[in-house]
Design a protein around this motif. Sequence first.
Motif, mmCIF file in Angstrom:
data_model
loop_
_atom_site.group_PDB
_atom_site.id
_atom_site.type_symbol
_atom_site.label_atom_id
_atom_site.label_comp_id
_atom_site.label_asym_id
_atom_site.label_seq_id
_atom_site.Cartn_x
_atom_site.Cartn_y
_atom_site.Cartn_z
ATOM 1 N N GLU A 70 42.681 40.462 59.563
ATOM 2 C CA GLU A 70 41.792 39.339 59.268
ATOM 3 C C GLU A 70 40.423 39.890 58.893
ATOM 4 O OE1 GLU A 70 42.346 35.776 61.954
ATOM 5 O OE2 GLU A 70 43.470 37.286 63.088
ATOM 6 N N THR A 71 39.963 39.570 57.699
ATOM 7 C CA THR A 71 38.729 40.116 57.162
ATOM 8 C C THR A 71 37.533 39.268 57.602
ATOM 9 O OG1 THR A 71 38.566 38.840 55.104
ATOM 10 C CG2 THR A 71 40.129 40.692 55.131
ATOM 11 N N VAL A 75 40.094 36.199 55.225
ATOM 12 C CA VAL A 75 41.377 36.445 54.557
ATOM 13 C C VAL A 75 42.362 37.006 55.572
ATOM 14 C CG1 VAL A 75 42.555 37.686 52.703
ATOM 15 C CG2 VAL A 75 40.200 36.881 52.369
ATOM 16 N N ARG A 76 43.527 36.397 55.647
ATOM 17 C CA ARG A 76 44.562 36.800 56.607
ATOM 18 C C ARG A 76 45.696 37.472 55.848
ATOM 19 N NH1 ARG A 76 46.146 35.225 61.874
ATOM 20 N NH2 ARG A 76 48.409 35.182 62.196
ATOM 21 N N ILE A 77 46.038 38.707 56.258
ATOM 22 C CA ILE A 77 47.056 39.510 55.582
ATOM 23 C C ILE A 77 48.100 39.931 56.597
ATOM 24 C CG2 ILE A 77 47.466 41.618 54.238
ATOM 25 C CD1 ILE A 77 44.325 41.556 53.745
ATOM 26 N N ARG A 92 47.462 34.462 54.020
ATOM 27 C CA ARG A 92 47.160 34.206 52.611
ATOM 28 C C ARG A 92 47.787 35.265 51.710
ATOM 29 N NH1 ARG A 92 41.008 33.616 50.216
ATOM 30 N NH2 ARG A 92 41.593 33.199 48.039
ATOM 31 N N VAL A 93 47.907 36.492 52.262
ATOM 32 C CA VAL A 93 48.477 37.623 51.529
ATOM 33 C C VAL A 93 49.536 38.276 52.402
ATOM 34 C CG1 VAL A 93 48.002 39.817 50.364
ATOM 35 C CG2 VAL A 93 46.214 38.044 50.465
ATOM 36 N N GLU A 113 49.705 32.731 49.294
ATOM 37 C CA GLU A 113 49.093 32.787 47.963
ATOM 38 C C GLU A 113 49.497 34.030 47.183
ATOM 39 O OE1 GLU A 113 44.604 32.281 46.044
ATOM 40 O OE2 GLU A 113 44.944 32.034 48.209
ATOM 41 N N TYR A 114 49.557 35.176 47.870
ATOM 42 C CA TYR A 114 49.867 36.432 47.193
ATOM 43 C C TYR A 114 50.992 37.150 47.930
ATOM 44 C CZ TYR A 114 45.259 35.618 45.144
ATOM 45 O OH TYR A 114 44.174 35.067 44.496
ATOM 46 N N VAL A 132 40.805 39.940 46.837
ATOM 47 C CA VAL A 132 40.856 38.600 47.409
ATOM 48 C C VAL A 132 39.620 38.437 48.283
ATOM 49 C CG1 VAL A 132 42.177 36.944 48.773
ATOM 50 C CG2 VAL A 132 43.381 38.674 47.431
ATOM 51 N N ASP A 133 38.672 37.694 47.802
ATOM 52 C CA ASP A 133 37.398 37.507 48.498
ATOM 53 C C ASP A 133 36.765 38.865 48.837
ATOM 54 O OD1 ASP A 133 37.947 34.862 48.162
ATOM 55 O OD2 ASP A 133 38.316 34.417 50.268
#
Length: 268
Positions: A70-71, A75-77, A92-93, A113-114, A132-133
């Motif tokens: 989490e950035t 943004v959550r990956i 989100r990714v 999203e990705y 991404v952001d």
Amino acid sequence: MRMSLIFAAITATLLGVSAARAQDEPVPSHCVAMANALPNATYVNFTPAGGTSEGEVKLTYAGHSTYVIETPAGVRIATDYSGVYGTDPLPRVVTMNKAHRTHYTDLPEAGIEYVLRGWNPEGGPAKHRLVVDDVYIRNVPTDIRRFDQMEKDGNSIFIFEVAGLCIGHLGHLHHNLEDAHYAAIGRLDVVMVPVDGGMTQSLANMQEITKRLYSSVVLPMHRHSTPIEEFTLRMGEGFAVDFRDSPFLTLSTRSLPQRPTIIILEGV
């Protein structure tokens, strides 16, 4: 000036792209340094001029080979996403590797999203260069074993550049890395390493790779039944060991440990 041009050409070659294509990158990688072009170089962690070091990154062990990143911008990956771990809240990714069904899914949720696959379904190496952001995501292709044979470019090491940190996920890595791999990876402040001791690689090989990367933080994953001490003891006195009673930690460029540290989060 001449040395800068030479280094740019070397770096582009090692990344497997032409100089013209390298200029099309959405942002330059601050994780790739001149030392990457030199065999057997020791990678020194630093925040480059112009790089941002603001904010904290949250890393959560979700299960198997899935860490959730989490950035600072939210943004959550989810790494090595199979749809089992790291689904709530929905990332989100997601990144995937295709060695086994526990590392990818053909049916990712529509809200993601990705979806970044570590292989190219159309053949050849996958290539991801995505902003991404506040995070830049890229990959370094690797090979995988298929029925006792190696499949070229079947998987990827994914690298996340955010808040001045370089975070790498080795995925289901099936072979030792060559100098060109290390050069393309660059420095990693944080590296997530499989420590199963056989399904990916032996612990001896993983020890060699981890020591060569020499990251400030080492996060084990993909452990299965291997006692974690078999990995930590192999790493020797040069690496501290830190057991946590929480599945997550937060990191920034300012909070990185001075001594390389293997951090074992709850659940690993």
